[in-house]
Design a protein around this motif. Sequence first.
Motif: not given
Length: 274
Positions: A166-186
Amino acid sequence: MFDSSGFYAAVNPQYLLINGAIGIGIAADAMIATVGRFRRFERVKDALTWAAAIGLTHTVFPTIGLIGLWYAASSFPSLKAVIYGIGFLVMIWFIAEMIREVAGFDDDGTELEDDSDFLYQFLSRHSKFWAAVWAVSIDALVTGPGKTAATAQWSQIQVLGSFPLVGFVVFGLVMLSAWPAIALRRHWQENKFDNPEGLAKFTTIGSWVELGIFLYFAYLAVFETIVALGISPIINEFLIAGGLSIVTAAILIATLWERVWGHQLKEAEELLER
């Protein structure tokens, strides 16, 4: 000696699917929170640090409730029905609160970061970052008990093995969500992002996915309570819970889609205007 039967149990498809669903359900709101916070990510490091902290709390907090109630249910079989019943009530409360939030039924405009929360106030005096993490993660504390029914037929090795899965799934998905957040800010900084509909689609779909998964665990808690009382269902309880959660989610979507979409679109517009 290596227990091959325990290893096989830990990798069977049903077990992996349940753990994957738990991880997705826990991660969904964390991903939405990460993307929704895009304006505060001045550097890539800011987004990744936030995602890592949220991934950590959304793994540890549900585990606290899950492991405690699983141990109680396995140690005191006579209490299984009560424990799974409590899990059902927790899930129903959580689902009701979630519907109120995503559909905008709260008229008081309650913010995610609640100033009346003692721990939030304490943390905010020392670290605004961890205060925000706490505010976003507090709901994760109650999701653990609601998923206890999923462990009803698990062995000890399966329960222990579920945490890293479960930890692997959570960390993977939440870390992946950081990239669209970064792109959205730019894009937002360059005034290239003026499409609140895109952001609203992300939050709306994410909310419905999260709701459907939590409905599944709510129904599963009901049927595991029935099994604990000595009544065996004709059809596998996992299949029944899955079917009922799909039907219930479809009814809720048909009933509340316009309201949820309207509220999420309004929030997206307000977020981009700040």
